[in-house]
Design a protein around this motif. Sequence first.
Motif, short mmCIF file in Angstrom:
data_model
loop_
_atom_site.label_atom_id
_atom_site.label_comp_id
_atom_site.label_asym_id
_atom_site.label_seq_id
_atom_site.Cartn_x
_atom_site.Cartn_y
_atom_site.Cartn_z
N ALA A 56 0.83 -1.21 0.00
CA ALA A 56 0.00 0.00 0.00
C ALA A 56 0.87 1.26 0.00
N ASP A 57 2.06 1.16 0.56
CA ASP A 57 2.98 2.30 0.63
C ASP A 57 3.89 2.40 -0.59
N THR A 58 3.69 1.54 -1.58
CA THR A 58 4.61 1.41 -2.70
C THR A 58 3.94 1.73 -4.03
N ALA A 59 4.59 2.63 -4.80
CA ALA A 59 4.16 2.87 -6.18
C ALA A 59 4.92 1.95 -7.12
N GLN A 60 6.22 1.72 -6.82
CA GLN A 60 7.04 0.88 -7.68
C GLN A 60 8.23 0.36 -6.89
N SER A 61 8.67 -0.85 -7.25
CA SER A 61 9.87 -1.45 -6.67
C SER A 61 10.69 -2.07 -7.80
N PHE A 85 17.25 -1.96 -3.54
CA PHE A 85 15.80 -1.80 -3.58
C PHE A 85 15.52 -0.37 -4.03
N ALA A 86 15.21 -0.19 -5.31
CA ALA A 86 14.84 1.13 -5.84
C ALA A 86 13.34 1.28 -5.57
N TRP A 87 13.05 1.77 -4.37
CA TRP A 87 11.67 1.87 -3.89
C TRP A 87 11.13 3.25 -4.22
N THR A 88 9.93 3.29 -4.77
CA THR A 88 9.21 4.54 -4.96
C THR A 88 7.97 4.46 -4.09
N LEU A 89 7.85 5.41 -3.18
CA LEU A 89 6.71 5.42 -2.28
C LEU A 89 5.42 5.71 -3.04
N PRO A 94 10.98 8.98 -4.42
CA PRO A 94 11.97 7.91 -4.47
C PRO A 94 12.57 7.68 -3.08
N ALA A 95 12.73 6.41 -2.71
CA ALA A 95 13.29 6.05 -1.41
C ALA A 95 14.18 4.82 -1.57
N PRO A 96 15.23 4.94 -2.37
CA PRO A 96 16.08 3.77 -2.64
C PRO A 96 16.99 3.43 -1.46
N PHE A 97 17.29 2.15 -1.33
CA PHE A 97 18.23 1.71 -0.30
C PHE A 97 18.81 0.36 -0.69
N THR A 98 19.84 -0.05 0.01
CA THR A 98 20.43 -1.37 -0.14
C THR A 98 20.10 -2.15 1.12
N ALA A 99 19.68 -3.40 0.95
CA ALA A 99 19.24 -4.20 2.09
C ALA A 99 19.88 -5.58 2.07
N VAL A 100 19.87 -6.18 3.24
CA VAL A 100 20.16 -7.60 3.39
C VAL A 100 18.95 -8.18 4.12
N ASP A 101 18.32 -9.14 3.49
CA ASP A 101 17.23 -9.86 4.13
C ASP A 101 17.77 -11.21 4.57
N VAL A 102 17.51 -11.56 5.81
CA VAL A 102 17.96 -12.83 6.36
C VAL A 102 16.71 -13.67 6.64
N ARG A 124 13.78 7.63 5.99
CA ARG A 124 12.78 7.68 7.06
C ARG A 124 11.89 8.92 6.98
N ALA A 125 12.44 10.09 6.73
CA ALA A 125 11.63 11.32 6.69
C ALA A 125 10.57 11.25 5.59
N ALA A 126 10.95 10.76 4.41
CA ALA A 126 9.99 10.64 3.31
C ALA A 126 8.91 9.62 3.65
N TRP A 127 9.31 8.49 4.26
CA TRP A 127 8.34 7.47 4.63
C TRP A 127 7.37 8.00 5.69
N GLU A 128 7.90 8.70 6.70
CA GLU A 128 7.05 9.24 7.76
C GLU A 128 6.08 10.29 7.21
N ALA A 129 6.55 11.12 6.26
CA ALA A 129 5.67 12.12 5.64
C ALA A 129 4.52 11.43 4.91
N GLN A 130 4.83 10.35 4.20
CA GLN A 130 3.78 9.61 3.49
C GLN A 130 2.81 8.99 4.49
N GLN A 131 3.32 8.48 5.61
CA GLN A 131 2.46 7.87 6.63
C GLN A 131 1.48 8.92 7.17
N GLN A 132 1.95 10.15 7.36
CA GLN A 132 1.07 11.21 7.85
C GLN A 132 -0.01 11.54 6.82
N LEU A 133 0.38 11.61 5.54
CA LEU A 133 -0.60 11.87 4.50
C LEU A 133 -1.65 10.76 4.43
#
Length: 138
Positions: A56-61, A85-89, A94-102, A124-133
């Motif tokens: 629900a928080d994702t436009a594209q991955s 992870f080229a994440w678009t909220l 855009p909210a890209p990051f590099t992750a390790v999933d275990v 985090r700031a972009a994600w929190e702003a979207q959560q508020q919206l």
Amino acid sequence: MSLARAVVSHLVDSYLAALAAADIEAVLDLFADDGVVSSPLYGDLPANEFYPLLFADTAQSVLTLRKTLHDIDGADATVAFWFDFAWTLADGTPAPFTAVDVAELNDTGRITHLHIVYDTHPIRAAWEAQQQLSSTSA
């Protein structure tokens, strides 16, 4: 337990494809019924609650696998996969990051616990702003 390397490769490829497609059914098929996800942004949630929130928080991955590491010969099989992870909220940010999933696996190769590891500071700031919206428009 001993899981074949082909099973591990299939699991990682299937997981990343389901994540990129926001395919809840496909991603949940990779989890045990009581599977849990530990996420730096969302906390600890059952997989069947985590993925609807994420999608629900994702436009594209767009996901790019870097490396897969595994210990599949012991009693507790574990697979780690490092990816970009080229994440678009959902709001287009855009909210890209590099992750390790275990992923901790059961004896049938399904995920019992997925630990998501990445630095949330840059997004985090972009994600929190979207959560508020999202909460004010609901």
